[in-house]
Design a protein around this motif. Sequence first.
Motif, mmCIF file in Angstrom:
data_model
loop_
_atom_site.group_PDB
_atom_site.id
_atom_site.type_symbol
_atom_site.label_atom_id
_atom_site.label_comp_id
_atom_site.label_asym_id
_atom_site.label_seq_id
_atom_site.Cartn_x
_atom_site.Cartn_y
_atom_site.Cartn_z
ATOM 1 N N VAL A 123 44.674 -47.295 37.568
ATOM 2 C CA VAL A 123 46.017 -46.970 37.057
ATOM 3 C C VAL A 123 46.975 -46.726 38.214
ATOM 4 C CG1 VAL A 123 47.352 -45.236 35.817
ATOM 5 C CG2 VAL A 123 45.222 -46.105 34.837
ATOM 6 N N LEU A 124 46.494 -45.942 39.223
ATOM 7 C CA LEU A 124 47.342 -45.704 40.385
ATOM 8 C C LEU A 124 47.631 -47.005 41.137
ATOM 9 C CD1 LEU A 124 45.755 -42.415 41.770
ATOM 10 C CD2 LEU A 124 47.943 -42.653 40.592
ATOM 11 N N LYS A 125 46.591 -47.878 41.208
ATOM 12 C CA LYS A 125 46.798 -49.168 41.870
ATOM 13 C C LYS A 125 47.847 -49.986 41.129
ATOM 14 C CE LYS A 125 44.386 -53.447 43.024
ATOM 15 N NZ LYS A 125 43.102 -54.193 42.938
ATOM 16 N N TRP A 126 47.731 -49.995 39.776
ATOM 17 C CA TRP A 126 48.710 -50.762 38.996
ATOM 18 C C TRP A 126 50.108 -50.170 39.136
ATOM 19 C CZ3 TRP A 126 44.837 -50.484 34.381
ATOM 20 C CH2 TRP A 126 43.794 -51.396 34.596
ATOM 21 N N LEU A 127 50.161 -48.810 39.159
ATOM 22 C CA LEU A 127 51.470 -48.184 39.349
ATOM 23 C C LEU A 127 52.062 -48.568 40.700
ATOM 24 C CD1 LEU A 127 50.818 -44.599 37.911
ATOM 25 C CD2 LEU A 127 52.195 -46.417 36.883
ATOM 26 N N GLY A 128 51.181 -48.557 41.743
ATOM 27 C CA GLY A 128 51.661 -48.974 43.060
ATOM 28 C C GLY A 128 52.123 -50.425 43.063
ATOM 29 N N GLU A 129 51.344 -51.293 42.362
ATOM 30 C CA GLU A 129 51.761 -52.696 42.291
ATOM 31 C C GLU A 129 53.068 -52.841 41.532
ATOM 32 O OE1 GLU A 129 48.521 -54.729 40.525
ATOM 33 O OE2 GLU A 129 47.289 -54.760 42.371
ATOM 34 N N ASN A 130 53.202 -52.055 40.434
ATOM 35 C CA ASN A 130 54.471 -52.104 39.689
ATOM 36 C C ASN A 130 55.641 -51.625 40.549
ATOM 37 O OD1 ASN A 130 53.217 -53.062 37.363
ATOM 38 N ND2 ASN A 130 52.790 -51.007 36.588
ATOM 39 N N ASP A 131 55.385 -50.532 41.313
ATOM 40 C CA ASP A 131 56.455 -50.052 42.198
ATOM 41 C C ASP A 131 56.779 -51.099 43.262
ATOM 42 O OD1 ASP A 131 56.598 -47.699 40.802
ATOM 43 O OD2 ASP A 131 55.206 -46.630 42.119
ATOM 44 N N SER A 132 55.698 -51.746 43.788
ATOM 45 C CA SER A 132 55.934 -52.788 44.803
ATOM 46 C C SER A 132 56.716 -53.956 44.205
ATOM 47 C CB SER A 132 54.595 -53.276 45.360
ATOM 48 O OG SER A 132 54.804 -54.317 46.282
ATOM 49 N N ASN A 133 56.318 -54.372 42.980
ATOM 50 C CA ASN A 133 57.052 -55.469 42.337
ATOM 51 C C ASN A 133 58.493 -55.072 42.050
ATOM 52 O OD1 ASN A 133 54.790 -57.146 42.329
ATOM 53 N ND2 ASN A 133 54.043 -56.314 40.386
ATOM 54 N N GLN A 134 58.678 -53.799 41.601
ATOM 55 C CA GLN A 134 60.040 -53.335 41.347
ATOM 56 C C GLN A 134 60.853 -53.311 42.635
ATOM 57 O OE1 GLN A 134 61.341 -52.745 38.388
ATOM 58 N NE2 GLN A 134 63.344 -52.306 39.279
ATOM 59 N N TYR A 135 60.184 -52.869 43.741
ATOM 60 C CA TYR A 135 60.870 -52.848 45.030
ATOM 61 C C TYR A 135 61.259 -54.256 45.473
ATOM 62 C CZ TYR A 135 61.527 -52.292 50.054
ATOM 63 O OH TYR A 135 62.030 -52.336 51.317
ATOM 64 N N LEU A 136 60.311 -55.215 45.281
ATOM 65 C CA LEU A 136 60.622 -56.601 45.640
ATOM 66 C C LEU A 136 61.739 -57.155 44.763
ATOM 67 C CD1 LEU A 136 57.009 -58.026 46.165
ATOM 68 C CD2 LEU A 136 58.675 -57.412 47.930
ATOM 69 N N ALA A 137 61.702 -56.791 43.447
ATOM 70 C CA ALA A 137 62.781 -57.255 42.565
ATOM 71 C C ALA A 137 64.121 -56.654 42.983
ATOM 72 C CB ALA A 137 62.459 -56.885 41.116
ATOM 73 N N ASP A 138 64.079 -55.341 43.353
ATOM 74 C CA ASP A 138 65.332 -54.712 43.815
ATOM 75 C C ASP A 138 65.830 -55.379 45.086
ATOM 76 O OD1 ASP A 138 65.193 -52.984 41.692
ATOM 77 O OD2 ASP A 138 64.205 -51.383 42.835
ATOM 78 N N GLN A 139 64.884 -55.677 45.999
ATOM 79 C CA GLN A 139 65.287 -56.351 47.230
ATOM 80 C C GLN A 139 65.872 -57.732 46.943
ATOM 81 O OE1 GLN A 139 65.261 -55.306 50.509
ATOM 82 N NE2 GLN A 139 64.875 -53.296 49.619
ATOM 83 N N ALA A 140 65.227 -58.453 45.998
ATOM 84 C CA ALA A 140 65.755 -59.777 45.640
ATOM 85 C C ALA A 140 67.141 -59.649 45.007
ATOM 86 C CB ALA A 140 64.796 -60.475 44.671
ATOM 87 N N GLN A 141 67.292 -58.597 44.137
ATOM 88 C CA GLN A 141 68.610 -58.392 43.527
ATOM 89 C C GLN A 141 69.656 -58.049 44.576
ATOM 90 O OE1 GLN A 141 69.374 -58.948 40.467
ATOM 91 N NE2 GLN A 141 71.475 -58.248 40.530
ATOM 92 N N LEU A 142 69.264 -57.177 45.526
ATOM 93 C CA LEU A 142 70.198 -56.846 46.605
ATOM 94 C C LEU A 142 70.513 -58.073 47.450
ATOM 95 C CD1 LEU A 142 68.771 -53.403 47.781
ATOM 96 C CD2 LEU A 142 70.912 -53.810 46.566
ATOM 97 N N ARG A 143 69.482 -58.920 47.684
ATOM 98 C CA ARG A 143 69.721 -60.138 48.471
ATOM 99 C C ARG A 143 70.684 -61.072 47.732
ATOM 100 N NH1 ARG A 143 64.890 -61.411 48.883
ATOM 101 N NH2 ARG A 143 64.438 -60.247 50.775
ATOM 102 N N ARG A 144 70.439 -61.188 46.396
ATOM 103 C CA ARG A 144 71.352 -62.036 45.612
ATOM 104 C C ARG A 144 72.767 -61.475 45.624
ATOM 105 N NH1 ARG A 144 66.719 -62.323 42.286
ATOM 106 N NH2 ARG A 144 67.474 -60.627 40.977
#
Length: 287
Positions: A83-104
Amino acid sequence: FRNAEGKRIRDLECQMKSASQQEEHESYELKFAGERDADVYRKQIDAEKRESLNFRNREAARHDAVMSELSSLAQEKEHESHVLKWLGENDSNQYLADQAQLRRRSLAFRNTEGKRHRDIDDENRAKLAEENAEDEELKAACQRDVEQFKEESAATESASLRLKGKETFSGRMQAENEKELSILEKHDSHLLDTAAWQDVNDYAEECKRRKRLSLAFRAKEKRRHFQVEKEQAKSKIRQQHLDTLYRSEDARYIEMAKLKEKARIALEEMNRSPTCSFGANPFATLM
């Protein structure tokens, strides 16, 4: 004598036979007692074996229960880890999505700024072309004025020459004086026109210089504002990443503390009742 000796011998033989029978009987008695003792011993061994098997079965059942509980605890820990791993992956994916949104957003902002700068450059080029056209028109007008002035001057000179041919010497002298005055006036007029044209050019250059300085200052301010906003966005993203990391660490430590507390309670339950029959679940307090 022989009868007495024979009787004694017969009595002795009877005694020996009786003694032999008694010994044989005692031997049989001892044999039967040994067999009974052996049967009792075998029964005792069988009873002890059954008791040992029952004890080993109880111990195996208790061990299986403890191992099952430990396995469930390990599965819970593994589940929490996933669960913690999935939460970390979700946070990482959210961070990457935020970075992509900021890049866009950054690309969109840069495209907008580039288009705005291109529009400004096009507008400046259009204004410069208009100013050059106006300058060319002013130069053409000045050239026409100069040509007209030359034509008028030539006509005036021609008329003056015709008059000089008809007039007297004094008239010619007067015409020459007038010609000199006219030349001085034309020279002064030309100087005034040149000074005025120079003032116009200086004023146009000053306006262009001020415009360039204003555009440079505004561009510099925009770049500075964009850099400040970019730094603020990076700081916010770093803070969000640290908050996520701290929250995951806190959750992991809390789960480790819970597992340690459950293990401690299980060991205390086992120590309080080491010979329990597992008729009741010793981990019922943990459920």
